[in-house]
Design an enzyme around this catalytic site. Structure first.
Site, PDB file in Angstrom:
ATOM      1  N   HIS A  37       0.909  -1.065   0.061  1.00  0.00           N
ATOM      2  CA  HIS A  37       0.034  -0.058   0.058  1.00  0.00           C
ATOM      3  C   HIS A  37       0.940   1.408  -0.149  1.00  0.00           C
ATOM      4  O   HIS A  37       0.842   1.993   0.897  1.00  0.00           O
ATOM      5  CB  HIS A  37      -1.206  -0.029   1.331  1.00  0.00           C
ATOM      6  CG  HIS A  37      -1.982   1.104   1.205  1.00  0.00           C
ATOM      7  ND1 HIS A  37      -2.219   1.853   0.009  1.00  0.00           N
ATOM      8  CD2 HIS A  37      -3.120   1.242   2.264  1.00  0.00           C
ATOM      9  CE1 HIS A  37      -3.583   2.497   0.257  1.00  0.00           C
ATOM     10  NE2 HIS A  37      -3.906   2.160   1.521  1.00  0.00           N
ATOM     11  N   GLN A  65      -0.327   5.040   0.892  1.00  0.00           N
ATOM     12  CA  GLN A  65      -0.600   5.282   2.119  1.00  0.00           C
ATOM     13  C   GLN A  65       0.824   5.732   2.939  1.00  0.00           C
ATOM     14  O   GLN A  65       0.780   6.757   3.796  1.00  0.00           O
ATOM     15  CB  GLN A  65      -1.253   4.159   3.074  1.00  0.00           C
ATOM     16  CG  GLN A  65      -1.332   4.150   4.479  1.00  0.00           C
ATOM     17  CD  GLN A  65      -2.369   5.478   4.831  1.00  0.00           C
ATOM     18  OE1 GLN A  65      -3.415   5.167   4.256  1.00  0.00           O
ATOM     19  NE2 GLN A  65      -2.118   6.483   5.400  1.00  0.00           N
ATOM     20  N   ARG A  88      -3.294  11.861   2.352  1.00  0.00           N
ATOM     21  CA  ARG A  88      -3.601  11.012   1.404  1.00  0.00           C
ATOM     22  C   ARG A  88      -3.575  12.015   0.002  1.00  0.00           C
ATOM     23  O   ARG A  88      -3.259  11.727  -1.052  1.00  0.00           O
ATOM     24  CB  ARG A  88      -4.619   9.824   1.396  1.00  0.00           C
ATOM     25  CG  ARG A  88      -4.384   9.117   2.344  1.00  0.00           C
ATOM     26  CD  ARG A  88      -3.293   7.967   1.846  1.00  0.00           C
ATOM     27  NE  ARG A  88      -3.932   7.419   0.627  1.00  0.00           N
ATOM     28  CZ  ARG A  88      -4.653   6.239   0.601  1.00  0.00           C
ATOM     29  NH1 ARG A  88      -5.272   5.854   1.642  1.00  0.00           N
ATOM     30  NH2 ARG A  88      -4.987   5.740  -0.560  1.00  0.00           N
TER      31      ARG A  88
END
Length: 304
Positions: free
Chosen positions: A131, A134, A288
């Site tokens: 991920h 993130q 984000r």
């Protein structure tokens, strides 16, 4: 110019990652000052979702709108990808019509296959293995609150999952030491650990791992697709809850992060999440948007 993708943190150099974090901070200032900046006018980001999302969809869609472009939401329920069309074929078609593609799915191999057949940048917005988007937000958040993370100690508490794997890559790219506290049987990928063993220490209790740490991070015990394992995981991770008392054993300047959604009373106490100034989870969530805008700018403007 060669098309660049962002499938893991290793797709950018350490210097590029540091510059991207600084740019994310600047883009945040630009947006918050009300300044109009539209480098992606008339460009389209295709967003492929096979896993549900809140922060990923909102941040990419808002980011493209703020950049003057358009984000196209594609779910597996509504496209031929969900009916068995080869990933290779979908990649060739979608990339011929759009300027970049963001994918949130299960198999990391699918994202790699898509990127190999795409004529435009592909961004991994989460797979079962990694991920990286993130981590950009997390690194921006630490930078804003505490400065450079180089040489610091970060502790990951919980499952050796996709977030843990991306923290291992971050330790390498941002040059920090990573303590991992997880029960036996829930370790991160052994090959990834072996390749970064000089930067990683594995512990079986969070108490050992957190001592003196500058950043403490956790995640839900059962990730998407593991819901049927919830009860079993609750037993395995008993004692792995991050609390304010546990944070007291970290460095006095330590921060707490969580990629959200959080299960208060399981991996994190409600007190730490909501009432402890060391918790920066909502700054982290907002970032984000800004970190991914910096990424979109790098991949889409930089490739023109």
């Amino acid at each position: 110019m060669t098309t660049r993708h962002f499938l893991t943190l290793l797709d950018l150099t350490p210097d590029e990652l540091k510059a991207l974090i600084r740019r994310a901070v600047e883009l945040k200032r630009i947006r918050n000052s009300g300044e109009i900046y539209e480098p992606l006018k008339n460009q389209v980001l295709a967003m492929i979702f096979e896993k549900s999302s809140t922060r990923t969809r909102v941040s990419f869609e808002a980011g493209m709108a703020q950049f003057g472009g358009h984000a196209l939401f594609l779910s597996s329920r509504d496209t031929q990808l969900g009916r068995g069309e080869p990933v290779e074929d979908s990649a060739k078609v979608i990339s011929s019509m759009c300027d970049a593609v963001m994918i949130r799915t299960f198999s990391h191999e699918s994202v790699e296959t898509f990127a190999a057949n795409s004529s435009v940048p592909v961004i991994n917005a989460l797979t079962d293995d990694y991920h990286p988007c993130q981590l950009l937000a997390d690194m921006q958040t630490y930078y804003e609150h505490r400065g450079d993370i180089q040489g610091k100690t970060v502790t990951w508490v919980g499952d050796g999952n996709n977030m843990c794997h991306s923290y291992i890559n971050a330790a390498r790219q941002f040059d920090f030491h990573l303590n991992i506290a997880c029960p036996e049987g829930f370790d991160p990928n052994a090959e990834l650990v072996a390749a970064n063993q000089d930067r990683i220490s594995i512990y079986r209790t969070p108490e050992e791992a957190i001592k003196g740490s500058h950043l403490v991070v956790t995640d839900v015990w059962a990730s998407m697709g593991q819901e049927e394992e919830q009860k079993e995981r609750e037993k395995a991770f008993a004692g792995y809850q991050v609390t304010s008392a546990l944070m007291d054993t970290a460095d006095k300047e330590a921060l707490f992060m969580h990629c959200l959604p959080a299960h208060r009373g399981e991996e994190v106490s409600a007190e730490l999440m909501d009432n402890d100034p060391r918790s920066v989870v909502f700054d982290e969530a907002e970032n984000r948007l800004h970190a991914q805008k910096a990424l979109l700018e790098l991949l889409m403007v930089g490739s023109q």
